[in-house]
Scaffold this motif. Structure first.
Motif, PDB file in Angstrom:
ATOM      1  N   LEU A 214      -8.592  -1.794  -2.636  1.00  0.00           N
ATOM      2  CA  LEU A 214      -7.757  -3.004  -2.092  1.00  0.00           C
ATOM      3  C   LEU A 214      -8.710  -3.391  -0.906  1.00  0.00           C
ATOM      4  CD1 LEU A 214      -5.619  -5.069  -1.909  1.00  0.00           C
ATOM      5  CD2 LEU A 214      -4.340  -3.498  -0.346  1.00  0.00           C
ATOM      6  N   ALA A 215      -9.182  -2.731  -0.198  1.00  0.00           N
ATOM      7  CA  ALA A 215     -10.054  -3.058   1.051  1.00  0.00           C
ATOM      8  C   ALA A 215     -11.162  -3.730   0.467  1.00  0.00           C
ATOM      9  CB  ALA A 215     -10.358  -1.943   1.861  1.00  0.00           C
ATOM     10  N   SER A 216     -11.927  -3.398  -0.611  1.00  0.00           N
ATOM     11  CA  SER A 216     -12.849  -4.088  -1.214  1.00  0.00           C
ATOM     12  C   SER A 216     -12.502  -5.584  -1.712  1.00  0.00           C
ATOM     13  CB  SER A 216     -13.388  -3.387  -2.604  1.00  0.00           C
ATOM     14  OG  SER A 216     -14.552  -3.950  -3.265  1.00  0.00           O
ATOM     15  N   ALA A 217     -11.299  -5.535  -2.379  1.00  0.00           N
ATOM     16  CA  ALA A 217     -10.890  -6.883  -2.905  1.00  0.00           C
ATOM     17  C   ALA A 217     -10.678  -7.672  -1.542  1.00  0.00           C
ATOM     18  CB  ALA A 217      -9.736  -6.850  -3.624  1.00  0.00           C
TER      19      ALA A 217
ATOM     20  N   ALA B  81       7.960   1.628  -8.309  1.00  0.00           N
ATOM     21  CA  ALA B  81       6.899   0.992  -7.462  1.00  0.00           C
ATOM     22  C   ALA B  81       6.740  -0.433  -7.661  1.00  0.00           C
ATOM     23  CB  ALA B  81       5.631   1.723  -7.588  1.00  0.00           C
ATOM     24  N   SER B  82       7.120  -1.018  -8.824  1.00  0.00           N
ATOM     25  CA  SER B  82       7.054  -2.441  -9.188  1.00  0.00           C
ATOM     26  C   SER B  82       7.876  -3.165  -8.439  1.00  0.00           C
ATOM     27  CB  SER B  82       7.235  -2.647 -10.811  1.00  0.00           C
ATOM     28  OG  SER B  82       8.477  -2.346 -11.232  1.00  0.00           O
ATOM     29  N   HIS B  83       9.054  -2.597  -7.939  1.00  0.00           N
ATOM     30  CA  HIS B  83      10.144  -3.486  -7.131  1.00  0.00           C
ATOM     31  C   HIS B  83       9.360  -4.031  -6.043  1.00  0.00           C
ATOM     32  CE1 HIS B  83      13.680  -1.400  -9.079  1.00  0.00           C
ATOM     33  NE2 HIS B  83      13.188  -2.033  -9.842  1.00  0.00           N
ATOM     34  N   VAL B  84       8.064  -3.487  -5.530  1.00  0.00           N
ATOM     35  CA  VAL B  84       7.556  -4.192  -4.179  1.00  0.00           C
ATOM     36  C   VAL B  84       7.233  -5.644  -4.512  1.00  0.00           C
ATOM     37  CG1 VAL B  84       5.013  -3.800  -4.920  1.00  0.00           C
ATOM     38  CG2 VAL B  84       5.841  -3.934  -2.447  1.00  0.00           C
ATOM     39  N   GLY B  85       7.096  -6.152  -5.716  1.00  0.00           N
ATOM     40  CA  GLY B  85       7.030  -7.601  -5.935  1.00  0.00           C
ATOM     41  C   GLY B  85       8.334  -8.255  -5.532  1.00  0.00           C
ATOM     42  N   ILE B  86       9.353  -7.728  -5.838  1.00  0.00           N
ATOM     43  CA  ILE B  86      10.617  -8.313  -4.933  1.00  0.00           C
ATOM     44  C   ILE B  86      10.672  -8.664  -3.709  1.00  0.00           C
ATOM     45  CG2 ILE B  86      13.121  -8.640  -5.177  1.00  0.00           C
ATOM     46  CD1 ILE B  86      11.705  -9.021  -7.755  1.00  0.00           C
ATOM     47  N   PHE B  87      10.145  -7.369  -3.070  1.00  0.00           N
ATOM     48  CA  PHE B  87       9.924  -7.319  -1.377  1.00  0.00           C
ATOM     49  C   PHE B  87       9.152  -8.274  -1.153  1.00  0.00           C
ATOM     50  CE2 PHE B  87       8.096  -5.669   2.229  1.00  0.00           C
ATOM     51  CZ  PHE B  87       9.181  -5.399   3.332  1.00  0.00           C
ATOM     52  N   ILE B  88       7.875  -8.415  -1.681  1.00  0.00           N
ATOM     53  CA  ILE B  88       6.845  -9.374  -1.269  1.00  0.00           C
ATOM     54  C   ILE B  88       7.503 -11.035  -1.506  1.00  0.00           C
ATOM     55  CG2 ILE B  88       4.830 -10.305  -1.709  1.00  0.00           C
ATOM     56  CD1 ILE B  88       4.536  -8.102   0.200  1.00  0.00           C
ATOM     57  N   ALA B  89       8.199 -11.142  -2.334  1.00  0.00           N
ATOM     58  CA  ALA B  89       8.869 -12.467  -2.540  1.00  0.00           C
ATOM     59  C   ALA B  89       9.607 -12.756  -1.481  1.00  0.00           C
ATOM     60  CB  ALA B  89       9.534 -12.399  -3.912  1.00  0.00           C
TER      61      ALA B  89
ATOM     62  N   ILE C  72      -2.869  -8.419  -4.435  1.00  0.00           N
ATOM     63  CA  ILE C  72      -2.586  -8.030  -3.472  1.00  0.00           C
ATOM     64  C   ILE C  72      -1.581  -6.980  -3.407  1.00  0.00           C
ATOM     65  CG2 ILE C  72      -2.081  -8.355  -0.979  1.00  0.00           C
ATOM     66  CD1 ILE C  72      -3.267 -11.035  -1.150  1.00  0.00           C
ATOM     67  N   THR C  73      -0.445  -7.246  -4.168  1.00  0.00           N
ATOM     68  CA  THR C  73       0.721  -6.585  -4.342  1.00  0.00           C
ATOM     69  C   THR C  73       0.506  -5.569  -5.200  1.00  0.00           C
ATOM     70  OG1 THR C  73       2.071  -8.660  -3.543  1.00  0.00           O
ATOM     71  CG2 THR C  73       3.314  -6.700  -4.626  1.00  0.00           C
ATOM     72  N   PHE C  74      -0.023  -5.610  -6.176  1.00  0.00           N
ATOM     73  CA  PHE C  74       0.179  -4.485  -7.272  1.00  0.00           C
ATOM     74  C   PHE C  74      -1.101  -3.491  -7.525  1.00  0.00           C
ATOM     75  CE2 PHE C  74       3.396  -7.682  -8.439  1.00  0.00           C
ATOM     76  CZ  PHE C  74       4.439  -6.702  -8.536  1.00  0.00           C
ATOM     77  N   LEU C  75      -2.406  -4.098  -6.891  1.00  0.00           N
ATOM     78  CA  LEU C  75      -3.539  -3.403  -7.390  1.00  0.00           C
ATOM     79  C   LEU C  75      -3.457  -1.940  -7.007  1.00  0.00           C
ATOM     80  CD1 LEU C  75      -6.346  -3.628  -8.365  1.00  0.00           C
ATOM     81  CD2 LEU C  75      -7.015  -3.888  -5.815  1.00  0.00           C
TER      82      LEU C  75
ATOM     83  N   VAL D 102       0.989  -1.119  -0.020  1.00  0.00           N
ATOM     84  CA  VAL D 102       0.098   0.018  -0.124  1.00  0.00           C
ATOM     85  C   VAL D 102       0.839   1.111   0.033  1.00  0.00           C
ATOM     86  CG1 VAL D 102      -1.796   1.195   1.508  1.00  0.00           C
ATOM     87  CG2 VAL D 102      -1.858  -1.186   1.134  1.00  0.00           C
ATOM     88  N   LEU D 103       1.996   1.266   0.685  1.00  0.00           N
ATOM     89  CA  LEU D 103       2.995   2.231   0.594  1.00  0.00           C
ATOM     90  C   LEU D 103       3.837   2.529  -0.425  1.00  0.00           C
ATOM     91  CD1 LEU D 103       4.315   1.964   4.251  1.00  0.00           C
ATOM     92  CD2 LEU D 103       2.757   3.671   3.505  1.00  0.00           C
ATOM     93  N   ALA D 104       3.791   1.553  -1.423  1.00  0.00           N
ATOM     94  CA  ALA D 104       4.665   1.427  -2.571  1.00  0.00           C
ATOM     95  C   ALA D 104       4.675   2.914  -3.268  1.00  0.00           C
ATOM     96  CB  ALA D 104       4.478   0.294  -3.619  1.00  0.00           C
ATOM     97  N   PRO D 105       3.421   3.245  -3.568  1.00  0.00           N
ATOM     98  CA  PRO D 105       3.497   4.716  -4.627  1.00  0.00           C
ATOM     99  C   PRO D 105       4.094   5.625  -3.896  1.00  0.00           C
ATOM    100  CG  PRO D 105       1.367   3.329  -4.797  1.00  0.00           C
ATOM    101  CD  PRO D 105       2.171   2.912  -3.672  1.00  0.00           C
ATOM    102  N   ALA D 106       3.814   5.827  -2.641  1.00  0.00           N
ATOM    103  CA  ALA D 106       4.397   6.997  -1.826  1.00  0.00           C
ATOM    104  C   ALA D 106       5.982   6.925  -1.639  1.00  0.00           C
ATOM    105  CB  ALA D 106       3.743   7.093  -0.226  1.00  0.00           C
TER     106      ALA D 106
END
Length: 407
Positions: A251-254, A40-48, A229-232, A27-31
């Motif tokens: 995201l909360a809706s999902a 911001a797409s690097h958050v995928g590596i973080f979650i992995a 969850i990661t990229f929405l 959720v913080l990734a864009p900021a």
């Protein structure tokens, strides 16, 4: 009933907080990207990295529960998650890696610890329902992250938001202390910390063709789930042009759809008696929802976006309960836990594969919308496979569903 609801409330609260801690970073990734200049797409590596550490931690949690007690281990998990978020708040690249590892170490053991508590306190005839309610802690935590973290960012910045969630984890850990005497009575302080062999669970899964097929398909289901969850939030803010707060609410809706789905699909599977066929239908539906998500434009009404996100969550997040219950049914007698552990190796592998694959696609010039579709294709193919293989036959129940998570 009261004796089972009290432990449920405790374990659910812990699950909600650690799940919220993990989802806070996407959720913080864009900021974070706007301040640091990183993609911001690097958050995928973080979650992995988070789920890689989580997989290892969950495998060694059994001896820790037996020696220190499930409540003490849950408290430790909350503290470790708080430390992980504090590392993220520094914005130091090396500490981002450390933070991911700490978040994974805190997330992984929570399910075995909570299952240990619930297995002792839940009547057998209510076990499936109580365990299903406990499992909703994951999407509930994600929904809270989507709804609250963007507001915290606007209030004090992304660092303050991360530290606020860390503080909530610490507060929950402290509040659980009075419960330890009542719920950790079976701990054995003298028990040696010996890690059991991991080959047995895999053998149960690979030996049975139906278990093997379900585990293989779960790889692709989990990959699509984690990409949602990661990229929405990043996709909605950067490509669809909605605000961070509105994207967090989507995201909360999902996540809310996933929470409802986890219970609802389980009830339908039990009533219909065709869980494999239902899994096939859910896979096709999650693929359709992914395609619809990829079609978002700034002209879409907010209500329509929310409904699609809820449907995406209900299918891509809500399938897990039906899957785990069917794995337990197909397990050899008395081996539901081992078969589940072996099957989850494939599921966790999908969790590890999905976000980095999505990041790789974005780095290769593919749009976020197209990347969602690419990850949906194998999930839909698996859904068609499961639906076709199930045919007109019911799979035999060889195990004890009530022991699904009593590992």
């Amino acid at each position: 009933m009261r004796s089972s609801l009290f432990p449920l409330a405790v374990t659910l609260a812990v699950q909600v907080l650690v799940s919220m801690a993990v989802v806070t970073v996407p959720v913080l990734a864009p900021a974070v990207a706007a301040e640091t200049g990183a993609s911001a797409s690097h958050v995928g590596i973080f979650i992995a990295m988070v789920y890689g550490a989580s997989m290892v931690a969950s495998l060694v949690s059994g001896p820790l529960v037996q020696r220190f007690g499930a409540i003490r281990l849950s408290q430790a998990c909350l503290v470790v998650c708080a430390v992980g978020l504090a590392c993220v708040a520094t914005a130091v690249p090396t500490l981002f890696v450390v933070g991911a590892i700490f978040l994974g170490m805190g997330y992984g053991p929570v399910t075995p610890a909570s299952s240990h508590i619930l297995a002792k306190s839940t009547p057998r005839e209510r076990m499936s329902f109580i365990f299903s309610l406990k499992q909703t802690g994951v999407p509930i935590g994600g929904a809270l992250a989507g709804a609250l973290v963007p507001a915290l960012v606007l209030w004090g910045g992304w660092r303050a938001a991360a530290l606020a969630v860390a503080g909530a984890c610490l507060a929950t850990s402290i509040s659980a202390q009075p419960l330890r005497e009542a719920l950790d009575t079976d701990r054995d302080p003298d028990r040696p910390l010996v890690i059991a062999s991991l080959a047995g669970p895999l053998r149960y899964t690979l030996r049975d063709p139906v278990l093997r097929r379900l585990a293989f398909c779960s790889f692709f289901f989990a990959a699509l789930q984690l990409c949602l969850i990661t990229f929405l939030v990043t996709y909605l803010t950067l490509n669809v042009g909605i605000s961070l707060v509105a994207a967090g609410l989507m995201l909360a809706s999902a996540q809310a759809g996933g929470a409802v789905g986890r219970i609802g699909w389980g009830m339908i599977a039990d009533h219909w008696g065709r869980p494999v066929r239902l899994l096939g239908l859910l896979a096709i539906a999650m693929g359709a929802a992914a395609v619809a998500t990829g079609r978002f434009t700034p002209q879409w009404p907010a209500v329509s976006v929310a409904l699609v996100c809820a449907a995406f969550g209900a299918t891509a997040i809500g399938w897990n309960g039906v899957y785990l219950a069917q794995v337990a049914r197909l397990a050899p007698p008395g081996k539901a836990g081992d078969a589940t552990g072996g099957a989850l190796v494939f599921t966790y592998a999908g969790v590890l594969f999905g976000p980095p694959a999505f990041t790789f696609l974005i780095g290769g010039g593919i749009s976020f919308a197209s990347a969602f579709v690419v990850l949906a294709v194998p999930a839909v193919a698996c859904g068609l496979w499961l639906f076709w293989r199930d045919g007109n036959q019911n799979e035999p129940e060889r195990g004890a569903p009530g022991k699904l998570e009593n590992r």
